[in-house]
Scaffold this active site. Structure first.
Site, mmCIF file in Angstrom:
data_model
loop_
_atom_site.group_PDB
_atom_site.id
_atom_site.type_symbol
_atom_site.label_atom_id
_atom_site.label_comp_id
_atom_site.label_asym_id
_atom_site.label_seq_id
_atom_site.Cartn_x
_atom_site.Cartn_y
_atom_site.Cartn_z
ATOM 1 C CG HIS A 40 -2.072 0.927 1.091
ATOM 2 N ND1 HIS A 40 -1.976 2.285 1.317
ATOM 3 C CD2 HIS A 40 -3.334 0.684 0.691
ATOM 4 C CE1 HIS A 40 -3.166 2.828 1.086
ATOM 5 N NE2 HIS A 40 -3.990 1.895 0.702
ATOM 6 C CG ASP A 51 -8.298 -4.252 -2.813
ATOM 7 O OD1 ASP A 51 -7.457 -3.322 -2.864
ATOM 8 O OD2 ASP A 51 -9.509 -4.086 -2.924
HETATM 9 C C1 SDX Z 1 -6.178 0.202 -2.896
HETATM 10 O O1 SDX Z 1 -4.439 4.725 -2.043
HETATM 11 C C2 SDX Z 1 -5.359 4.090 -1.425
HETATM 12 O O2 SDX Z 1 -5.763 4.477 -0.318
HETATM 13 C C3 SDX Z 1 -5.931 2.898 -2.154
HETATM 14 C C4 SDX Z 1 -6.940 2.038 -1.383
HETATM 15 C C5 SDX Z 1 -8.213 2.810 -1.123
HETATM 16 O O3 SDX Z 1 -8.934 2.415 -0.207
HETATM 17 O O4 SDX Z 1 -8.528 3.725 -1.919
HETATM 18 O O5 SDX Z 1 -6.378 1.622 -0.173
HETATM 19 C C6 SDX Z 1 -7.331 0.805 -2.198
HETATM 20 O O6 SDX Z 1 -5.935 0.559 -4.022
HETATM 21 C C7 SDX Z 1 -5.292 -0.775 -2.144
HETATM 22 C C8 SDX Z 1 -4.055 -1.228 -2.998
HETATM 23 C C9 SDX Z 1 -4.552 -2.316 -3.964
HETATM 24 N N1 SDX Z 1 -3.437 -2.672 -4.925
HETATM 25 C C10 SDX Z 1 -2.887 -3.863 -4.891
HETATM 26 O O7 SDX Z 1 -3.099 -4.736 -4.036
HETATM 27 C C11 SDX Z 1 -1.935 -4.107 -6.070
HETATM 28 C C12 SDX Z 1 -0.609 -4.680 -5.536
HETATM 29 N N2 SDX Z 1 0.076 -3.610 -4.797
HETATM 30 C C13 SDX Z 1 1.082 -2.840 -5.504
HETATM 31 O O8 SDX Z 1 0.754 -2.555 -6.827
HETATM 32 C C14 SDX Z 1 1.587 -1.677 -4.668
HETATM 33 O O9 SDX Z 1 1.793 -2.146 -3.414
HETATM 34 C C15 SDX Z 1 0.781 -0.393 -4.607
HETATM 35 C C16 SDX Z 1 0.528 0.185 -5.945
HETATM 36 C C17 SDX Z 1 -0.496 -0.613 -3.901
HETATM 37 C C18 SDX Z 1 1.613 0.621 -3.813
HETATM 38 O O10 SDX Z 1 2.800 0.739 -4.457
HETATM 39 P P1 SDX Z 1 3.751 2.008 -4.162
HETATM 40 O O11 SDX Z 1 3.476 2.677 -2.888
HETATM 41 O O12 SDX Z 1 3.763 2.846 -5.373
HETATM 42 O O13 SDX Z 1 5.070 1.283 -3.862
HETATM 43 P P2 SDX Z 1 6.087 0.837 -4.935
HETATM 44 O O14 SDX Z 1 5.347 0.381 -6.153
HETATM 45 O O15 SDX Z 1 7.084 1.922 -5.064
HETATM 46 O O16 SDX Z 1 6.705 -0.468 -4.249
HETATM 47 C C19 SDX Z 1 7.767 -0.328 -3.319
HETATM 48 C C20 SDX Z 1 8.532 -1.643 -3.465
HETATM 49 C C21 SDX Z 1 8.939 -1.928 -4.907
HETATM 50 O O17 SDX Z 1 10.093 -2.759 -4.853
HETATM 51 P P3 SDX Z 1 11.582 -2.027 -4.959
HETATM 52 O O18 SDX Z 1 11.544 -1.166 -6.211
HETATM 53 O O19 SDX Z 1 11.731 -1.213 -3.703
HETATM 54 O O20 SDX Z 1 12.542 -3.157 -5.068
HETATM 55 O O21 SDX Z 1 7.662 -2.721 -3.066
HETATM 56 C C22 SDX Z 1 7.453 -3.579 -4.185
HETATM 57 C C23 SDX Z 1 7.805 -2.791 -5.420
HETATM 58 O O22 SDX Z 1 8.225 -3.661 -6.473
HETATM 59 N N3 SDX Z 1 6.039 -3.960 -4.154
HETATM 60 C C24 SDX Z 1 5.590 -5.194 -4.402
HETATM 61 C C25 SDX Z 1 4.204 -5.128 -4.203
HETATM 62 N N4 SDX Z 1 3.858 -3.876 -3.855
HETATM 63 C C26 SDX Z 1 5.005 -3.161 -3.826
HETATM 64 N N5 SDX Z 1 6.220 -6.321 -4.773
HETATM 65 C C27 SDX Z 1 5.435 -7.418 -4.948
HETATM 66 N N6 SDX Z 1 4.079 -7.441 -4.764
HETATM 67 C C28 SDX Z 1 3.440 -6.308 -4.395
HETATM 68 N N7 SDX Z 1 2.131 -6.322 -4.210
#
Ligand code: SDX
Length: 442
Positions: free
Chosen positions: A317, A375
């Site tokens: 998140h 989710d």
């Molecule tokens: C919702 O914003 C809100 O409030 C949203 C929400 C709401 O109520 O409105 O809470 C609802 O959208 C919840 C989130 C649902 N999305 C998912 O479950 C999709 C999977 N999650 C990822 O796509 C991700 O975690 C995000 C998009 C939710 C958040 O990503 P960020 O904050 O942009 O973080 P990032 O992409 O920069 O990740 C940081 C690191 C990265 O690795 P490094 O580059 O540091 O090596 O964490 C890794 C990412 O690759 N990472 C994951 C991951 N999520 C982040 N790696 C594997 N699986 C994941 N799910």
């Protein structure tokens, strides 16, 4: 009654951030603070000093002030108007939360009954809306349909809409709270070729939605009270979440003075993406694709692989760097529903439980503060209730509508609300000189 100590705008402090840029005078930037959360550096003067800030995805940017919802990502705290989400989820119902988010306080009995009565008496949509559905292919994704029909409400409520009149804004909120379940259920019925089912004003909000989704003209449909309560709780958990992508889309659209129903369509469009609200659909499909716990290591490896775009849906998140408090309530509700329906060996739940255990002990996830989010379990509950996977994000949009319209309403009432117009870092071509352009000779 809890003390209401909101602020009309961020408060000044006696602190300043000094920006030292070589070759020029230091720039003093005021530090402001809200009632809770981190202080903010007021950078509004930077533009006039010839500088922009660069923050793709607004990771470190406060786009507005708001009194509606507060999140502390490190503590796993989520407050709607100051009330903790776990208390609201177990002690109130969704319409009470709608009143709270929109009006700022929980309703007393008389206020609640009046609000509920008003919502109930706006649940029908204009019959011409029915022909709008006919324009969609039967196999259209329900979010595509909902995006279209919700936006079409702006065609029915535009001419006499005065967004600067609080009563017009409240009526808009009431209409949207009431009509979104009707449109959501119509999107589902259209996709399976069944007749639309009219809303019933004698049922609760959640029961009415289940009725419109699963009743048919041919036989009586009885709502299971445990399922009704679980769905109402799912609506509460999804109702609002500060400046997430879809709410920010509604705010940006609303900042131009656009029709609020059209602004809600912008929110629906943004929510659909699998990185945001579409994650519940993607998460269940992922759990079903993994199939059995022995295949989890393969997917964990893929999630870590930088060359693989795969991510564990339902994990991570932007704000929460510990458990999403909604995921905890959702997990309990998941077990409640599966027990009520006597589903003892749900394969998706088995995989989810094992996946959560493995991920939470894995260095990659621990070092990046990746925990289950809202989710992760919601899809298992919705699937058990009999709601098709393609409808999961529609349920999210239905529930989030009150959050979107509450933020849209708040925008019209705060002083520092302006047309949203971010700038950029331009990395394109330098100026071309047309004279040197060699055009092909005809
Ligand atoms: C919702 O914003 C809100 O409030 C949203 C929400 C709401 O109520 O409105 O809470 C609802 O959208 C919840 C989130 C649902 N999305 C998912 O479950 C999709 C999977 N999650 C990822 O796509 C991700 O975690 C995000 C998009 C939710 C958040 O990503 P960020 O904050 O942009 O973080 P990032 O992409 O920069 O990740 C940081 C690191 C990265 O690795 P490094 O580059 O540091 O090596 O964490 C890794 C990412 O690759 N990472 C994951 C991951 N999520 C982040 N790696 C594997 N699986 C994941 N799910």
């Amino acid at each position: 009654m809890n003390a209401t100590v909101t602020q009309d705008s961020p408060q000044t402090t006696d602190k300043f951030a000094t920006l030292n840029i070589p070759g020029r005078e230091p720039i003093e930037l005021p530090i402001l603070k809200g009632t809770m959360g981190p202080d903010v550096i007021d950078i509004r003067a930077l533009g006039k000093q010839g500088y922009f800030t660069y923050d793709p995805g607004f990771v470190s940017t406060a786009s507005c002030m708001s009194r509606i919802t507060f999140i502390d990502g490190n503590k796993g705290m989520l407050l709607y108007r100051g009330y903790p989400i776990d208390q609201l989820a177990t002690k109130t119902n969704y319409l009470q939360v709608c009143y709270l988010l929109f009006k700022g306080e929980l309703p007393d009995k008389e206020q609640y009954l009046d609000f509920e009565n008003r919502v109930k008496h706006h649940s029908l949509v204009h019959t011409q809306m029915e022909s709008l559905f006919q324009a969609f292919r039967r196999d259209s994704h329900p979010m595509a349909v909902l995006c279209g029909v919700a936006g079409a409400l702006s065609a029915f409520y535009h001419d006499r809409m005065d967004i600067y009149d609080p009563e017009h804004r409240e009526l808009t909120a009431i209409r949207l709270i009431s009509k979104m379940p009707t449109l959501a259920a119509m999107s589902y019925k259209y996709s399976i070729g069944q007749p639309f089912i009219y809303p019933r004003n004698d049922l609760s909000y959640a029961a009415n939605f289940l009725h419109m989704m699963f009743a048919t003209p041919c036989e009586k449909y009885t709502v299971n009270p445990v399922i009704e309560r679980a769905l109402d709780r799912i609506f509460i958990l999804h109702a609002d979440h500060e400046q997430n992508a879809s709410t920010s889309s509604v705010r940006l659209a609303g900042s131009s003075g656009a029709n609020p129903y059209a602004c809600i369509a912008a929110g629906i469009a943004s929510l659909w993406g699998p990185a945001h609200g579409g994650a519940n659909e993607a998460c269940l499909r992922m759990l079903q694709e993994i199939g059995t716990p022995d295949r989890i290591p393969e997917y964990i490896a893929r999630a870590k692989d930088k060359n693989d775009p795969f991510r564990l849906f339902g994990f991570g998140h932007r704000v929460y760097k510990t458990f999403d408090p909604r995921a905890i309530v959702m997990r309990d509700t998941c077990h409640e529903v599966l027990n009520e329906l006597h589903i003892t060996n749900n394969p998706a739940l088995k995989v989810a439980t094992e996946l959560e255990k493995i991920a939470l002990s894995d260095e990659y996830f621990i070092s990046r503060n990746l925990y289950p989010n809202v989710d992760f379990y919601s899809g298992i509950i919705l699937n058990a209730i009999g709601i098709p996977t393609s409808m999961f994000t529609v349920i999210f949009a239905l529930a989030r509508t009150i959050g979107w319209i509450s933020h849209w309403n708040e925008m019209q009432t705060v002083k520092d609300s302006r047309l949203g117009r971010p700038r950029q870092v331009y990395t394109g071509n330098p100026v071309h000189n047309v004279k040197t352009l060699r055009l092909p000779r005809h």
